[in-house]
Enzyme design. Structure first.
Site, PDB file in Angstrom:
ATOM      1  CG  ASP A 105      -2.038   1.195   1.083  1.00  0.00           C
ATOM      2  OD1 ASP A 105      -2.970   1.048   0.446  1.00  0.00           O
ATOM      3  OD2 ASP A 105      -1.855   1.894   1.980  1.00  0.00           O
ATOM      4  CG  HIS A 305      -5.674  -3.153  -0.812  1.00  0.00           C
ATOM      5  ND1 HIS A 305      -4.729  -2.364  -1.658  1.00  0.00           N
ATOM      6  CD2 HIS A 305      -5.295  -2.044   0.592  1.00  0.00           C
ATOM      7  CE1 HIS A 305      -4.259  -1.365  -1.215  1.00  0.00           C
ATOM      8  NE2 HIS A 305      -4.402  -1.234   0.218  1.00  0.00           N
TER       9      HIS A 305
END
Length: 327
Positions: A105, A305
């Site tokens: 991320d 994610h």
């Protein structure tokens, strides 16, 4: 018979941030692990023992503003150049001259820029969930403003005003984190016909589009959620959100590196159901130019994610194989 690696050790080391908290396990070549939002070193809890067992010194940090690391008061203290120097300082503080850096991320952005700005320290870079896209194009705030229609606002724009997102997140830290993690996890994310949780309805909150069922994703149990929640209940979200509030500063700071490739050996692992992978598909297609040292790129079917937590065994295998192949 192979002995299991010793238990992880917590340390505080001096960095430009003040002090950086890290957790290390194993001995061997240094692998620095950088988390994203809204996470902590704990995001790498399943990688630390696996990398240690494979013969590496695995070190997961709390990025400045998170967890037990220092939290400078000024928003501009969270610009990318400062975070890169924190990464390099951790390597020096551990008595090493070089390291492999792996990020997830926002940590992937920090990792890529650490390799770009400090090639003297970072000899290889692994990127999870967010592909490398060189600096360039219009000012980021203009790009994000253009992504939303009249009835909604992109979450990065929503995060810009100090105090605004904090007013949503901090009264119910645990509930907000549970909803945010679920919204971006493959097994709990909203269906294709539901409103996109990356956008905020005008006058509303980000959590208005989190899944309504209240079910935790499969990679996260109640005790693990408690660990994340306890850290943010203690620190608040200001330091974490400050990263988003420096994107225009980063764009200006990194102008000398406009379009620059990262030449070190690299790895990308993303999830096929992750918006970061889908929205940045062009960045992945550009890897032959932007990551000329790319060893492997993997987009895992059915993954969301939080890739190294959702698919820990597979990501661990890919990381170890890549590390073993490095010169």
């Amino acid at each position: 018979m192979t002995q299991p690696p010793a238990a992880p050790v917590h340390r505080l080391v001096p960095t430009p941030a003040g002090r950086t908290h890290l957790v290390e396990q194993g001995t061997g070549p240094l692998v620095l692990l950088l988390h994203g939002f809204p996470e902590s070193w704990y995001s790498w809890r399943r990688q630390l023992p696996a990398l240690a067992a494979a013969g590496y010194r695995a070190v997961a940090v709390d990025v400045r503003g998170y967890g037990r690391s220092s939290r400078p008061a000024a928003t501009e203290a969270y610009r990318m150049t400062e975070l890169v120097e924190d990464s390099a300082a951790v390597v020096r503080a551990l008595g090493e001259e070089s390291a492999v850096v792996v990020g997830h991320d926002w940590g992937a952005n920090i990792a890529a820029n650490s390799a770009l700005l400090r090639p003297d320290v970072f000899r290889a870079v692994g990127l999870l969930s967010v592909p490398y896209a060189p600096r360039g194009g219009p000012r980021p705030s203009e790009v994000f403003a253009a992504m939303a229609g009249g009835e909604q606002e992109f979450y990065v724009s929503y995060f810009q005003e100090p105090g605004r997102a904090e007013a949503e997140t901090e009264p119910d830290v645990r509930g907000w984190l549970a909803g945010f993690y679920a919204a971006l996890s493959a097994d709990t994310m909203p269906g294709p016909d539901a409103p996109d949780p990356h956008f905020v309805p005008r006058g509303g909150r980000l959590r208005d589009r989190f899944p309504a069922a209240g079910r935790l994703p499969g990679w996260l149990d109640e005790d693990e959620l408690d660990v994340y929640a306890a850290e943010f209940e203690r620190t608040g979200f200001g330091g974490a959100l400050a990263r988003y509030r420096n994107m225009d500063r980063d764009w200006a700071d990194l102008e000398p590196y406009d379009g620059a490739p990262v030449p070190q050996p690299s790895l990308f692992v993303g999830g096929a159901r992750d918006a970061s992978t889908m929205w940045l598909a062009d960045a992945i297609d550009a890897f032959p130019k932007t990551l000329p040292g790319l060893v492997a790129s993997h987009v895992l079917d059915g993954a969301g994610h939080w890739i190294q937590q959702e698919r820990a065994d597979e990501v661990n295998r890919l990381l170890v194989e890549w590390l073993a192949a490095l010169p």
